[in-house]
Design an enzyme around this catalytic site. Structure first.
Site, mmCIF file in Angstrom:
data_model
loop_
_atom_site.group_PDB
_atom_site.id
_atom_site.type_symbol
_atom_site.label_atom_id
_atom_site.label_comp_id
_atom_site.label_asym_id
_atom_site.label_seq_id
_atom_site.Cartn_x
_atom_site.Cartn_y
_atom_site.Cartn_z
ATOM 1 N N ARG A 102 0.879 -1.356 0.045
ATOM 2 C CA ARG A 102 -0.175 -0.188 -0.064
ATOM 3 C C ARG A 102 0.955 1.457 -0.128
ATOM 4 N NH1 ARG A 102 -3.592 -0.175 5.022
ATOM 5 N NH2 ARG A 102 -2.363 -0.860 5.372
ATOM 6 N N ASN A 128 -6.078 -2.389 1.818
ATOM 7 C CA ASN A 128 -6.166 -3.848 2.246
ATOM 8 C C ASN A 128 -7.607 -4.700 2.067
ATOM 9 O OD1 ASN A 128 -2.819 -4.127 1.518
ATOM 10 N ND2 ASN A 128 -3.249 -4.459 4.038
#
Length: 104
Positions: free
Chosen positions: A26, A44
């Site tokens: 990320r 996520n």
């Protein structure tokens, strides 16, 4: 529109599977997207996947999609599912820029 075309703005929704959590995916995605001048978000999923929306000039989005196929050091992308998306897909990110969202 196919990858590599340089025509206007493009918005895509990605779902990535493989070793994509616990490897800084990320943070890497946000850094790379911002560096390319893209807006959108990444998060996520509890399923173990990473989900992202990328928006910006078509050539920059295409380049980011290709980068996402490899991801950061330590990642392994086994599957990348791409869908063209509407501007409304950006709403989850809260506006301009590129956001890292909480797991969903």
């Amino acid at each position: 529109m196919t990858l590599g075309q340089d025509a206007g703005r493009r918005v895509v929704h990605l779902t990535l599977r493989g070793r994509v959590q616990g490897v800084g995916y990320r943070a890497w995605c946000a850094y790379e997207a911002r560096g390319r001048g893209l807006s959108g978000w990444v998060r996520n999923r509890r399923s173990g996947a990473v989900e992202a929306v990328l928006a910006g000039p078509a050539d920059a989005v295409d380049a980011m999609v290709e980068a996402c196929r490899a991801g950061p050091l330590g990642a392994r992308v086994d599957d990348l599912l791409l869908h063209e998306a509407a501007e409304t897909a950006l709403a989850a990110g809260g506006g301009a820029g590129f956001a890292v969202l909480e797991t969903l």
